[in-house]
Design a protein around this motif. Structure first.
Motif, PDB file in Angstrom:
ATOM      1  N   SER A  49       0.847  -1.194   0.000  1.00  0.00           N
ATOM      2  CA  SER A  49       0.000   0.000   0.000  1.00  0.00           C
ATOM      3  C   SER A  49       0.883   1.245   0.000  1.00  0.00           C
ATOM      4  CB  SER A  49      -0.904  -0.013   1.235  1.00  0.00           C
ATOM      5  OG  SER A  49      -0.127   0.080   2.415  1.00  0.00           O
ATOM      6  N   GLN A  55      -1.387  -5.281   1.688  1.00  0.00           N
ATOM      7  CA  GLN A  55      -2.759  -4.980   1.331  1.00  0.00           C
ATOM      8  C   GLN A  55      -3.363  -6.172   0.586  1.00  0.00           C
ATOM      9  OE1 GLN A  55      -3.072  -1.826  -1.594  1.00  0.00           O
ATOM     10  NE2 GLN A  55      -1.261  -2.501  -2.700  1.00  0.00           N
ATOM     11  N   SER A 202     -12.847  -3.512   6.466  1.00  0.00           N
ATOM     12  CA  SER A 202     -12.671  -2.436   5.486  1.00  0.00           C
ATOM     13  C   SER A 202     -13.294  -1.138   5.970  1.00  0.00           C
ATOM     14  CB  SER A 202     -13.284  -2.836   4.141  1.00  0.00           C
ATOM     15  OG  SER A 202     -14.685  -3.035   4.258  1.00  0.00           O
ATOM     16  N   TRP A 207      -6.706  -1.706   3.983  1.00  0.00           N
ATOM     17  CA  TRP A 207      -6.699  -1.958   2.549  1.00  0.00           C
ATOM     18  C   TRP A 207      -6.724  -3.458   2.242  1.00  0.00           C
ATOM     19  CZ3 TRP A 207      -4.288   1.955  -1.221  1.00  0.00           C
ATOM     20  CH2 TRP A 207      -4.528   3.255  -0.764  1.00  0.00           C
ATOM     21  N   LEU A 212     -10.165  -2.755  -1.420  1.00  0.00           N
ATOM     22  CA  LEU A 212      -9.566  -2.435  -2.718  1.00  0.00           C
ATOM     23  C   LEU A 212     -10.565  -2.598  -3.849  1.00  0.00           C
ATOM     24  CD1 LEU A 212      -6.010  -4.052  -2.430  1.00  0.00           C
ATOM     25  CD2 LEU A 212      -6.628  -1.646  -2.234  1.00  0.00           C
ATOM     26  N   SER A 215     -12.842   0.385  -3.766  1.00  0.00           N
ATOM     27  CA  SER A 215     -12.115   1.614  -4.110  1.00  0.00           C
ATOM     28  C   SER A 215     -11.824   1.673  -5.609  1.00  0.00           C
ATOM     29  CB  SER A 215     -10.801   1.682  -3.325  1.00  0.00           C
ATOM     30  OG  SER A 215     -11.042   1.720  -1.940  1.00  0.00           O
TER      31      SER A 215
END
Length: 264
Positions: A49, A55, A202, A207, A212, A215
Motif C-alpha cells: 500500500s 494490502q 474495510s 486496505w 480495494l 475503491s
C-alpha cells in the motif's frame, strides 16, 4: 466406470461443465479484462500500500490466520468453562458466548474500534478487526468444541484413568483425537465464514481485498470487474480451506472407520 473412482470423475466433469458455463457468462458481459489484469497484483497483495504496509489478499490472510489462532484458544477455554462444574467459570463462559453469538459481528467491530477509546483503550484498525473476529468466532467455535467433547463416550476417559493415565494425557491422547472427528466439519465452516467476514474490517480503512475492490470500482466506474474479481479470489481461498478441511477429516476419521469395520 463404477465405484468411487467413477463417481469422482463424474463430479469433476460436472464441475468443469459448470465452470465453463460460468466463465462463458462472464465473458459475454463484456468485462474489461485489461483493467482486471492491471489491478490484480494490488488485489493479490503483490504490491504494498502507499504507506508501505501489506494490502489485498495478503492482509486478508493475515487477519484471518491470526484471528483463527486467537479464536481457537478462546473457544477451548470457553468450552472448558461450559463443561466446568465451577459456577463462576460456567457463568463467565455462558455470558460471553451468549453476548457474542447474540449480537451482530458488525456491531462488535464498531464497539471495539469506536467505543473502547471512550474508556481509554485505543486499538489500531488491524488490532480491532482481529479482536472482534476472534471474540465473535470464539463463541461459535466453543459450542462446536463442547459438542465434540461430549460426543466421546464417558467410558473412554474412565478406561484411560483405570489404566493410570493422567488427565492431560487423557485429554490430548484419548478425548481430543475422537472429538476432532465431530469438531472439524463445523469448525472448517466457521473458518471459511471468518475468511469472508474479514471484509468487515474495510470499514476501518484497512486496505484488504474488499476495500480495494470497492475503491477501484469507484475510481474506474467498473464495479462489476472489481467485485467479480474479489468474489473469485474469495472463492479460491475458500476452496483452499475446504481442501485442508477434507484432509483433516480423512486423517481423524480413519480410526473411527477402521473401528466400525472391525466391529462389523
Amino acid at each position: 466406470m463404477a465405484g468411487p473412482a467413477g463417481f469422482r470423475l463424474r463430479v469433476q466433469l460436472t464441475w468443469l461443465a459448470l465452470l465453463t458455463l460460468l466463465f462463458s457468462l462472464f465473458y459475454n458481459l463484456g468485462l474489461d479484462f485489461g483493467l482486471i489484469g492491471q489491478k490484480l497484483p494490488f488485489m493479490l497483495g503483490l504490491r504494498l500500500s502507499p504507506d508501505g504496509f501489506i494490502q489485498g489478499v495478503a492482509l486478508t490472510l493475515l487477519i484471518t490466520v491470526v484471528s483463527m489462532a486467537i479464536s481457537l484458544v478462546v473457544a477451548i477455554l470457553t468450552a472448558l468453562g461450559r463443561l466446568s462444574s465451577n459456577a463462576l467459570a460456567f457463568g463467565v463462559a455462558t455470558f460471553y458466548a451468549s453476548f457474542f453469538r447474540g449480537t451482530p459481528l458488525l456491531v462488535q467491530v464498531l464497539i471495539v474500534y469506536l467505543a473502547l477509546p471512550q474508556f481509554g483503550i485505543v486499538l489500531s484498525g488491524l488490532a480491532s478487526g482481529i479482536l472482534a473476529l476472534s471474540l465473535n468466532y470464539g463463541a461459535y467455535l466453543a459450542e462446536t468444541i463442547r459438542a465434540g467433547i461430549l460426543s466421546v463416550p464417558r467410558g473412554q476417559g474412565e478406561a484411560a484413568m483405570a489404566l493410570g493415565l493422567g488427565r492431560i494425557v487423557i485429554a490430548f491422547k484419548v478425548i481430543a483425537p475422537q472429538a476432532m472427528r465431530i469438531i472439524i466439519p463445523p469448525a472448517g465452516g466457521h473458518f471459511i465464514s471468518m475468511l469472508k467476514d474479514s471484509s468487515l474490517v474495510s470499514i476501518m480503512g484497512l486496505w484488504e481485498l474488499n476495500f480495494l475492490a470497492q475503491s477501484y470500482g469507484r475510481a474506474t466506474y467498473h464495479y462489476m470487474e472489481m467485485l467479480l474479481t474479489a468474489a473469485a479470489i474469495y472463492w479460491f481461498l475458500s476452496i483452499g480451506l475446504e481442501l485442508v478441511q477434507n484432509r483433516l477429516e480423512k486423517r481423524f476419521g480413519r480410526g473411527f472407520t477402521a473401528g466400525r469395520q472391525g466391529g462389523a
